[in-house]
Design a protein around this motif. Structure first.
Motif, mmCIF file in Angstrom:
data_model
loop_
_atom_site.group_PDB
_atom_site.id
_atom_site.type_symbol
_atom_site.label_atom_id
_atom_site.label_comp_id
_atom_site.label_asym_id
_atom_site.label_seq_id
_atom_site.Cartn_x
_atom_site.Cartn_y
_atom_site.Cartn_z
ATOM 1 N N MET A 125 -30.085 92.138 162.048
ATOM 2 C CA MET A 125 -30.043 92.044 160.993
ATOM 3 C C MET A 125 -29.609 93.333 160.528
ATOM 4 O O MET A 125 -29.887 94.751 160.935
ATOM 5 N N ALA A 126 -28.228 93.051 159.536
ATOM 6 C CA ALA A 126 -27.394 94.425 159.488
ATOM 7 C C ALA A 126 -28.339 95.481 158.261
ATOM 8 O O ALA A 126 -28.908 94.494 157.941
ATOM 9 N N PRO A 127 -28.034 96.824 158.341
ATOM 10 C CA PRO A 127 -29.000 97.316 157.579
ATOM 11 C C PRO A 127 -29.292 96.701 155.908
ATOM 12 O O PRO A 127 -30.064 97.064 155.342
ATOM 13 N N GLY A 128 -28.038 96.253 155.476
ATOM 14 C CA GLY A 128 -27.165 96.085 154.010
ATOM 15 C C GLY A 128 -28.872 94.548 154.430
ATOM 16 O O GLY A 128 -29.213 94.845 152.515
ATOM 17 N N ASN A 129 -28.862 93.911 155.062
ATOM 18 C CA ASN A 129 -29.973 93.295 155.066
ATOM 19 C C ASN A 129 -30.878 92.943 154.745
ATOM 20 O O ASN A 129 -31.801 92.713 153.672
ATOM 21 N N ASP A 130 -31.998 94.184 155.236
ATOM 22 C CA ASP A 130 -32.882 94.439 155.087
ATOM 23 C C ASP A 130 -33.450 95.342 154.195
ATOM 24 O O ASP A 130 -34.152 94.707 153.564
ATOM 25 N N ARG A 131 -32.123 96.359 153.990
ATOM 26 C CA ARG A 131 -32.858 96.545 152.142
ATOM 27 C C ARG A 131 -32.288 95.340 151.073
ATOM 28 O O ARG A 131 -33.600 95.095 150.064
ATOM 29 N N MET A 132 -31.705 94.346 151.296
ATOM 30 C CA MET A 132 -31.777 92.937 150.263
ATOM 31 C C MET A 132 -33.265 92.456 150.278
ATOM 32 O O MET A 132 -33.781 92.092 149.064
ATOM 33 N N ARG A 133 -33.419 92.296 151.781
ATOM 34 C CA ARG A 133 -34.797 91.262 151.608
ATOM 35 C C ARG A 133 -36.365 91.860 151.659
ATOM 36 O O ARG A 133 -36.612 91.952 150.795
ATOM 37 N N MET A 134 -35.712 93.477 150.938
ATOM 38 C CA MET A 134 -36.661 94.510 150.894
ATOM 39 C C MET A 134 -37.373 94.326 149.174
ATOM 40 O O MET A 134 -38.267 94.478 148.406
ATOM 41 N N LEU A 135 -36.031 93.999 148.892
ATOM 42 C CA LEU A 135 -35.102 93.991 147.102
ATOM 43 C C LEU A 135 -35.961 93.300 146.880
ATOM 44 O O LEU A 135 -36.679 92.823 146.046
ATOM 45 N N HIS A 136 -35.746 91.718 147.715
ATOM 46 C CA HIS A 136 -36.245 90.749 147.388
ATOM 47 C C HIS A 136 -37.596 90.481 147.005
ATOM 48 O O HIS A 136 -38.160 89.866 146.215
#
Lengths: 202, 89
Positions: free
Chosen positions: B2-13
């Motif tokens: 996972m790219a760092p951006g994806n981890d952030r989006m997952r947490m936000l989700h």
């Protein structure tokens, strides 16, 4: 007192600009049945509401509507942020552009500016709650109209569908609030006195 | 991976899902203030969301000022991180 969370209530990620859609959807920010009017209506009505549970409903739904006007504004912003001059000229967006460039400003799809005449705070619990239930249905109808216009744009469709569903939940909560009020009034004549004004309390 | 951006989006989700449950139960409880099960359900989600908000603040900066004590960064990320209307970044 309010607190802000730096996130949307439901994600909005629109890839392609579309000035035509922006002009329609804008109405749910500053139009007659939009989220700005909804929030101001409930937040204004709560001060004289004599029943605390009903004040709670007005406060919490009025607060959620602020999150909704942020979503609608975001949709309009993302639909207009990368417009070319040609798109502005050919999409009917030139009138808006003349006064606001691509800034976000509350008005109806037809160009009428936002006005507090679009909602009421009557100071009468039964009257206000009927207004609130009607407002949720009017907003639901507007979202249904928008959903037909955006059926081929999934990035726009999903957040609008979420907002439409919230209108139905809020209609339900206001219906329960009206019942709470009526349960406290004279069951033979709900209009015998106005609990927000007349001093004879149940 | 996972790219760092994806981890952030997952947490936000995840925060969005928990936040939605809280809004929904909050409004339900306003007209059903004696529903103990609903109160417990709401409390459970409030605890989970507070934890997630803390973790997010530590990694990416606070989403609310009350989590500003969880940021060890030497920058005021509240102001420098993306705003919600910017969309995926």
């Amino acid at each position: 007192m309010w607190n802000y969370e730096k996130r949307l209530q439901f994600p909005v990620n629109i890839k392609e600009p579309n000035a035509k859609l922006a002009q329609s959807i804008m109405s749910q920010y500053g139009g007659p049945d939009g989220e700005l009017g909804a929030s101001m209506r409930y937040i204004s009505q709560r001060y004289t509401m004599p029943y605390r549970e009903v004040s709670a409903v007005l406060t919490d739904i009025g607060t959620e509507e602020l999150a909704h006007l942020e979503m609608v504004s975001t949709i309009v912003h993302q639909l207009t942020r990368d417009l070319s001059m040609e798109e502005i000229e050919n999409s009917g967006f030139a009138n808006y552009y003349t006064d606001h460039t691509v800034g976000i400003w509350p008005m109806a799809a037809g160009g009428i500016p936002f006005s507090s005449t679009e909602f009421q705070s009557k100071g009468d619990a039964i009257t206000d709650l009927h207004e609130d239930m009607a407002a949720e249905q009017k907003a639901r109808s507007t979202y249904d109209n928008i959903l037909r216009l955006v059926r081929d744009y999934p990035d726009v469709y999903e957040p609008i569908k979420f907002l439409r569903a919230r209108e139905i939940v809020h209609y339900q909560r206001f219906g329960e609030a009206l019942r709470i009020v009526q349960d406290k009034l004279d069951s033979k004549n709900f209009y015998a006195f106005n609990p927000e004004f007349d001093r004879c309390k149940s | 991976m996972m790219a760092p951006g994806n981890d952030r989006m997952r947490m936000l989700h995840d925060i969005g899902v928990m936040g939605f449950v809280i809004v929904e139960m909050n409004e339900y409880l306003d007209t059903h203030p004696t529903d103990k099960n609903a109160m417990d359900y709401l409390a459970h989600y409030v605890r989970m969301k507070n934890q997630a908000m803390k973790e997010y603040a530590m990694k990416y900066g606070p989403l609310r000022i009350s989590d500003a004590d969880n940021c060890s960064q030497n920058e005021w990320k509240w102001a420098t991180q993306p705003w919600p209307w910017e969309g995926e970044c």
